[in-house]
Write a protein that holds these residues in place. Structure first.
Motif, PDB file in Angstrom:
ATOM      1  N   LYS A 120       0.766  -1.357  -0.166  1.00 13.55           N
ATOM      2  CA  LYS A 120      -0.020  -0.288  -0.189  1.00 13.55           C
ATOM      3  C   LYS A 120       1.158   1.506  -0.264  1.00 13.55           C
ATOM      4  O   LYS A 120       0.573   2.306  -1.036  1.00 13.55           O
ATOM      5  CB  LYS A 120      -0.907  -0.200   0.701  1.00 13.55           C
ATOM      6  CG  LYS A 120      -1.795   1.340   1.022  1.00 13.55           C
ATOM      7  CD  LYS A 120      -2.940   1.106   2.669  1.00 13.55           C
ATOM      8  CE  LYS A 120      -3.132   1.619   2.534  1.00 13.55           C
ATOM      9  NZ  LYS A 120      -3.718   2.982   2.726  1.00 13.55           N
ATOM     10  N   LEU A 121       1.927   1.107   0.995  1.00 14.48           N
ATOM     11  CA  LEU A 121       2.593   2.680   0.883  1.00 14.48           C
ATOM     12  C   LEU A 121       3.667   2.504  -0.255  1.00 14.48           C
ATOM     13  O   LEU A 121       3.268   3.402  -0.550  1.00 14.48           O
ATOM     14  CB  LEU A 121       3.470   2.518   1.815  1.00 14.48           C
ATOM     15  CG  LEU A 121       3.599   2.518   3.529  1.00 14.48           C
ATOM     16  CD1 LEU A 121       4.131   2.399   4.443  1.00 14.48           C
ATOM     17  CD2 LEU A 121       3.341   4.305   3.688  1.00 14.48           C
ATOM     18  N   TRP A 122       3.580   1.272  -0.989  1.00 18.37           N
ATOM     19  CA  TRP A 122       4.415   1.764  -2.195  1.00 18.37           C
ATOM     20  C   TRP A 122       3.679   2.165  -2.454  1.00 18.37           C
ATOM     21  O   TRP A 122       4.280   3.288  -4.793  1.00 18.37           O
ATOM     22  CB  TRP A 122       5.023   0.340  -2.955  1.00 18.37           C
ATOM     23  CG  TRP A 122       6.087   0.789  -3.816  1.00 18.37           C
ATOM     24  CD1 TRP A 122       7.425   1.097  -3.921  1.00 18.37           C
ATOM     25  CD2 TRP A 122       5.704   0.350  -5.407  1.00 18.37           C
ATOM     26  NE1 TRP A 122       8.267   1.258  -5.326  1.00 18.37           N
ATOM     27  CE2 TRP A 122       6.831   0.756  -6.247  1.00 18.37           C
ATOM     28  CE3 TRP A 122       4.697   0.130  -6.100  1.00 18.37           C
ATOM     29  CZ2 TRP A 122       6.794   0.809  -7.678  1.00 18.37           C
ATOM     30  CZ3 TRP A 122       4.073   0.104  -7.079  1.00 18.37           C
ATOM     31  CH2 TRP A 122       6.095   0.388  -8.031  1.00 18.37           C
ATOM     32  N   ARG A 123       2.526   1.781  -3.304  1.00 16.37           N
ATOM     33  CA  ARG A 123       1.288   2.609  -4.568  1.00 16.37           C
ATOM     34  C   ARG A 123       1.190   3.247  -3.878  1.00 16.37           C
ATOM     35  O   ARG A 123       1.002   4.648  -5.164  1.00 16.37           O
ATOM     36  CB  ARG A 123       0.274   1.596  -4.340  1.00 16.37           C
ATOM     37  CG  ARG A 123       0.952  -0.291  -5.258  1.00 16.37           C
ATOM     38  CD  ARG A 123      -0.770  -0.566  -5.394  1.00 16.37           C
ATOM     39  NE  ARG A 123      -0.455  -1.673  -6.367  1.00 16.37           N
ATOM     40  CZ  ARG A 123      -0.460  -3.313  -6.549  1.00 16.37           C
ATOM     41  NH1 ARG A 123      -0.593  -3.408  -4.924  1.00 16.37           N
ATOM     42  NH2 ARG A 123       0.167  -4.049  -7.475  1.00 16.37           N
ATOM     43  N   GLU A 124       0.759   4.365  -2.198  1.00 17.13           N
ATOM     44  CA  GLU A 124       0.646   5.551  -3.402  1.00 17.13           C
ATOM     45  C   GLU A 124       2.125   6.271  -2.617  1.00 17.13           C
ATOM     46  O   GLU A 124       1.353   7.838  -3.929  1.00 17.13           O
ATOM     47  CB  GLU A 124       0.270   5.416  -1.527  1.00 17.13           C
ATOM     48  CG  GLU A 124      -0.889   4.607  -1.430  1.00 17.13           C
ATOM     49  CD  GLU A 124      -0.936   5.305   0.488  1.00 17.13           C
ATOM     50  OE1 GLU A 124      -0.582   5.426   1.573  1.00 17.13           O
ATOM     51  OE2 GLU A 124      -2.284   4.721   0.988  1.00 17.13           O
ATOM     52  N   GLU A 125       2.576   6.026  -2.915  1.00 13.36           N
ATOM     53  CA  GLU A 125       4.265   6.786  -3.480  1.00 13.36           C
ATOM     54  C   GLU A 125       4.437   7.014  -4.844  1.00 13.36           C
ATOM     55  O   GLU A 125       4.521   8.143  -4.893  1.00 13.36           O
ATOM     56  CB  GLU A 125       5.428   6.328  -2.720  1.00 13.36           C
ATOM     57  CG  GLU A 125       5.366   6.698  -1.141  1.00 13.36           C
ATOM     58  CD  GLU A 125       6.459   6.426  -0.234  1.00 13.36           C
ATOM     59  OE1 GLU A 125       7.469   5.677  -1.050  1.00 13.36           O
ATOM     60  OE2 GLU A 125       6.651   6.123   0.986  1.00 13.36           O
ATOM     61  N   GLU A 126       4.186   5.982  -5.439  1.00 12.05           N
ATOM     62  CA  GLU A 126       3.858   5.681  -7.202  1.00 12.05           C
ATOM     63  C   GLU A 126       3.653   6.893  -7.485  1.00 12.05           C
ATOM     64  O   GLU A 126       3.290   6.884  -8.020  1.00 12.05           O
ATOM     65  CB  GLU A 126       4.518   4.206  -7.071  1.00 12.05           C
ATOM     66  CG  GLU A 126       3.690   4.111  -9.007  1.00 12.05           C
ATOM     67  CD  GLU A 126       5.545   3.889  -8.947  1.00 12.05           C
ATOM     68  OE1 GLU A 126       5.330   4.058 -10.565  1.00 12.05           O
ATOM     69  OE2 GLU A 126       6.623   4.416  -8.737  1.00 12.05           O
ATOM     70  N   ALA A 127       2.117   6.805  -6.611  1.00 16.20           N
ATOM     71  CA  ALA A 127       1.192   7.398  -7.484  1.00 16.20           C
ATOM     72  C   ALA A 127       1.651   9.033  -7.492  1.00 16.20           C
ATOM     73  O   ALA A 127       1.309   9.564  -8.669  1.00 16.20           O
ATOM     74  CB  ALA A 127      -0.159   7.373  -6.594  1.00 16.20           C
ATOM     75  N   GLU A 128       2.066   9.233  -6.298  1.00 12.44           N
ATOM     76  CA  GLU A 128       3.060  10.821  -5.921  1.00 12.44           C
ATOM     77  C   GLU A 128       4.218  11.283  -6.858  1.00 12.44           C
ATOM     78  O   GLU A 128       3.647  11.964  -7.838  1.00 12.44           O
ATOM     79  CB  GLU A 128       2.974  10.992  -4.779  1.00 12.44           C
ATOM     80  CG  GLU A 128       1.704  11.027  -3.693  1.00 12.44           C
ATOM     81  CD  GLU A 128       2.535  10.725  -2.620  1.00 12.44           C
ATOM     82  OE1 GLU A 128       3.379  11.482  -2.249  1.00 12.44           O
ATOM     83  OE2 GLU A 128       1.743  11.122  -1.203  1.00 12.44           O
ATOM     84  N   ARG A 129       4.928   9.631  -7.295  1.00  6.29           N
ATOM     85  CA  ARG A 129       5.806   9.783  -8.585  1.00  6.29           C
ATOM     86  C   ARG A 129       5.289  10.112  -8.994  1.00  6.29           C
ATOM     87  O   ARG A 129       5.770  11.239 -10.356  1.00  6.29           O
ATOM     88  CB  ARG A 129       6.704   8.785  -7.931  1.00  6.29           C
ATOM     89  CG  ARG A 129       7.815   8.859  -6.894  1.00  6.29           C
ATOM     90  CD  ARG A 129       8.708   7.971  -7.197  1.00  6.29           C
ATOM     91  NE  ARG A 129       8.321   6.024  -6.803  1.00  6.29           N
ATOM     92  CZ  ARG A 129       7.910   5.558  -5.394  1.00  6.29           C
ATOM     93  NH1 ARG A 129       8.436   6.405  -4.547  1.00  6.29           N
ATOM     94  NH2 ARG A 129       8.049   4.315  -6.395  1.00  6.29           N
ATOM     95  N   GLN A 130       4.127  10.003 -10.027  1.00  2.20           N
ATOM     96  CA  GLN A 130       4.280   9.603 -11.344  1.00  2.20           C
ATOM     97  C   GLN A 130       3.243  11.254 -11.310  1.00  2.20           C
ATOM     98  O   GLN A 130       3.864  11.771 -12.336  1.00  2.20           O
ATOM     99  CB  GLN A 130       2.654   9.003 -11.220  1.00  2.20           C
ATOM    100  CG  GLN A 130       2.844   7.169 -12.013  1.00  2.20           C
ATOM    101  CD  GLN A 130       3.432   6.644 -12.584  1.00  2.20           C
ATOM    102  OE1 GLN A 130       3.765   7.335 -13.910  1.00  2.20           O
ATOM    103  NE2 GLN A 130       4.082   5.436 -12.906  1.00  2.20           N
ATOM    104  N   GLN A 131       2.206  11.759 -10.684  1.00  2.00           N
ATOM    105  CA  GLN A 131       2.459  12.926 -10.828  1.00  2.00           C
ATOM    106  C   GLN A 131       3.065  13.659 -11.030  1.00  2.00           C
ATOM    107  O   GLN A 131       3.487  14.897 -11.667  1.00  2.00           O
ATOM    108  CB  GLN A 131       1.532  13.180  -9.213  1.00  2.00           C
ATOM    109  CG  GLN A 131      -0.001  12.242  -9.168  1.00  2.00           C
ATOM    110  CD  GLN A 131      -0.835  12.810  -8.394  1.00  2.00           C
ATOM    111  OE1 GLN A 131      -0.988  13.225  -7.075  1.00  2.00           O
ATOM    112  NE2 GLN A 131      -1.841  12.453  -8.126  1.00  2.00           N
ATOM    113  N   THR A 132       3.816  13.318 -10.394  1.00  2.00           N
ATOM    114  CA  THR A 132       5.351  14.479 -10.531  1.00  2.00           C
ATOM    115  C   THR A 132       5.712  14.245 -11.662  1.00  2.00           C
ATOM    116  O   THR A 132       6.959  15.432 -12.365  1.00  2.00           O
ATOM    117  CB  THR A 132       6.469  14.094  -9.512  1.00  2.00           C
ATOM    118  OG1 THR A 132       5.731  14.322  -7.573  1.00  2.00           O
ATOM    119  CG2 THR A 132       7.538  15.056  -9.275  1.00  2.00           C
ATOM    120  N   ARG A 133       6.020  13.624 -12.427  1.00  2.00           N
ATOM    121  CA  ARG A 133       7.037  12.434 -13.742  1.00  2.00           C
ATOM    122  C   ARG A 133       5.770  13.995 -14.900  1.00  2.00           C
ATOM    123  O   ARG A 133       6.396  13.797 -15.471  1.00  2.00           O
ATOM    124  CB  ARG A 133       6.824  11.300 -13.907  1.00  2.00           C
ATOM    125  CG  ARG A 133       8.476  10.708 -12.966  1.00  2.00           C
ATOM    126  CD  ARG A 133       8.593   8.975 -13.662  1.00  2.00           C
ATOM    127  NE  ARG A 133       7.784   8.330 -13.294  1.00  2.00           N
ATOM    128  CZ  ARG A 133       8.263   8.213 -12.033  1.00  2.00           C
ATOM    129  NH1 ARG A 133       8.703   7.809 -11.094  1.00  2.00           N
ATOM    130  NH2 ARG A 133       6.839   6.434 -11.814  1.00  2.00           N
TER     131      ARG A 133
END
Length: 522
Positions: A120-133
């Motif tokens: 869950k933590l990794w997916r939440e952070e990955e979603a934020e990284r995708q938004q930043t990218r």
């Protein structure tokens, strides 16, 4: 999402594999390692999102692995598994960001909860990284457009240098105390748009590519910046604010880069050295004038320096284009085509003998010519273009041929006659169907006219045999395919209407003097 299980005990690795509901969480890769060194290699190859790791292992223990993961893959989530309740093993998990610390023997519920928490933590952070990218991508797209607009406004006096100065210094490398500047201008409308043709007429794409080629040379030396202009007649502008005396040499290197990459050369207008920043507008104006007032008869050199006294009144004095316009007008009134062509030949000879012929001078002459012809055929469309050759240089011969073709068309009664419309319709039909098996009989039936009439009317209006027109059309299309694609000759032959590759090669050589392979290689 991928997972790595690191433990030197096989039964522990098997237990983790057994208890965690991988499919529920769409885990598509589970890897195993028996020590930290093996884990490092797998991390580099697969880059798992979550790592389950033991603390006591041979060669490299869990503490060293956690430290290495923290430095090289900080986004990875780690779950520490240990059989020892010693703070020395808990501390690395805390220091290096472990999401959970589990004790052996493993409790299935705790293991599942720890795994799901990490996923869950990794997916939440990955979603934020995708938004930043995504935001960064948008910024990277918009940033060049921003500078195109700001610098276009700067050189035309619609933006404040003082407001842009900090950003120019920080982002574009402009020195804080630049003393002089120069501007250079490229227009895709000059030199027959040969570079533009390479990109199928896409001005935006051509300008983008050309600006990048320019900046490869300019920004490497931090001496200036090239941008796409928002002003008509100047698609690319280069500003030099350092090393201004070497600007001409840099432009030569840019032109050589374009020639090597795309097989064409471009004309570039270059200003004198102006004061910086107050001379930016003058530099831009001079660069445009240098390009627009270049000598069309110049065969060497594509960098056109601004001349203080632009214009060519001296060369026009002996040339007397008004006299030639009168001659052509009388020839037109006589209706004698041979007489008209003699005047055109004389005009071309006079043009070739001039010491200088600027584009503005040629445009004035063409306007006078068109005025004479428009009075002769007021109902017809009368237009002349500046004509260029294969090297992108002005061609007097092409210009004469264009004028002769225009006169022949007008001599047949103007573009609005039924015969002219018929020939235009035939041309459009051939343009759309040149790849098909096309015979004179087929065209005659298509336009409800006899074969003899089709051939005769086409020749009268266009001055060219219909069969020659179709052949030239097909050869032109073949040249484009040879120049811009890697298709086999047999494929190109079929695409332009020839089923027999050998016959296509013979026709091509007769028309161009080269075989298709020689043309492609050249």
């Amino acid at each position: 999402m991928k997972v790595l299980i690191v433990d030197d005990e096989k039964h522990v690795r098997e237990a983790i594999r057994y208890f965690v509901p991988w499919e529920k969480h769409q885990i598509d890769g589970i890897f195993e390692a028996t020590n930290g060194q093996e884990a490092m290699q797998i991390m580099q190859e697969q880059q798992p999102a979550v790592v389950f790791t033991d603390m006591r292992m041979p060669l490299m223990d869990g503490a060293e692995l956690l430290e290495w993961l923290h430095g090289h893959y900080p986004e990875t989530k780690t779950i520490v598994i240990s059989g020892y309740q010693d703070f020395n093993y808990v501390k690395p998990a805390i220091v290096y960001g472990g999401t959970d610390y589990l004790l052996k023997p493993l409790n299935s519920r705790q293991l599942i909860d720890a795994a799901e928490h990490a996923f869950k933590l990794w997916r939440e952070e990955e979603a934020e990284r995708q938004q930043t990218r995504s935001r960064n991508i948008q910024l990277n797209v918009l940033r060049p457009l921003y500078w195109d607009k700001m610098l276009s406004d700067l050189v035309t006096g619609h933006a404040s240098f003082n407001e842009l100065k900090p950003a120019l210094h920080e982002e574009l490398g402009m020195p804080e105390h630049a003393a002089g500047c120069r501007a250079a201008v490229i227009s895709l409308q000059h030199s027959g748009c040969r570079l533009l043709q390479r990109f199928h007429g896409d001005v935006g794409l051509t300008s983008f590519v050309l600006a990048n080629v320019c900046n490869e040379v300019i920004t490497a030396e931090r001496c200036g910046f090239a941008f796409r202009s928002w002003q008509a007649g100047a698609e690319i502008v280069m500003l030099f604010w350092a090393g201004v005396t070497e600007a001409e040499a840099r432009l030569q290197r840019i032109n050589e880069s374009v020639r090597q990459a795309y097989g064409v050369q471009i004309d570039i207008g270059l200003s004198r050295v102006c004061a910086f920043p107050e001379g930016l507008q003058s530099a831009f104006r001079q660069a445009r004038e240098g390009l627009n007032e270049r000598n069309l008869l110049q065969r060497e050199g594509r960098i056109h320096l601004y001349r203080e006294q632009q214009g060519d009144s001296g060369s026009e004095k002996d040339y007397a284009p008004d006299t030639l316009s009168e001659k052509l007008g009388l020839a037109v009134l006589s209706g004698d085509m041979e007489r008209m062509e003699r005047v055109i030949a004389e005009w071309g000879e006079r043009l070739g003998g001039l010491p200088m012929l600027t584009e503005s001078s040629l445009m004035r002459q063409q306007e006078a010519l068109c005025a004479v012809l428009q009075r002769w055929r007021p109902e017809a469309e009368v237009r002349l273009e500046t004509c260029y050759d294969e090297e992108g240089l002005f061609s007097i011969m092409n210009w004469q041929n264009q004028l002769k073709a225009l006169l022949r068309r007008l001599a047949q009664g103007g573009a609005s006659t039924p015969d002219n419309r018929l020939v235009q319709d035939i041309r459009e039909y051939l343009e759309q169907n040149y790849a098909k098996d096309m015979t004179l009989q087929h065209i005659a039936e298509r336009f409800f006219i006899s074969r003899e009439n089709v051939s005769r009317k086409f020749k009268q209006i266009s001055g060219e045999n219909l069969s020659d027109y179709l052949t030239n059309l097909r050869i032109s299309k073949a040249k484009t395919l040879l120049h811009n694609t890697g298709l086999r000759l047999s494929q190109i032959s079929e695409l332009v209407g020839y089923e027999d590759e050998k016959y296509f090669s013979r026709v091509f050589k007769k028309a161009t003097g080269l075989t298709p392979r020689e043309y492609r290689k050249q």
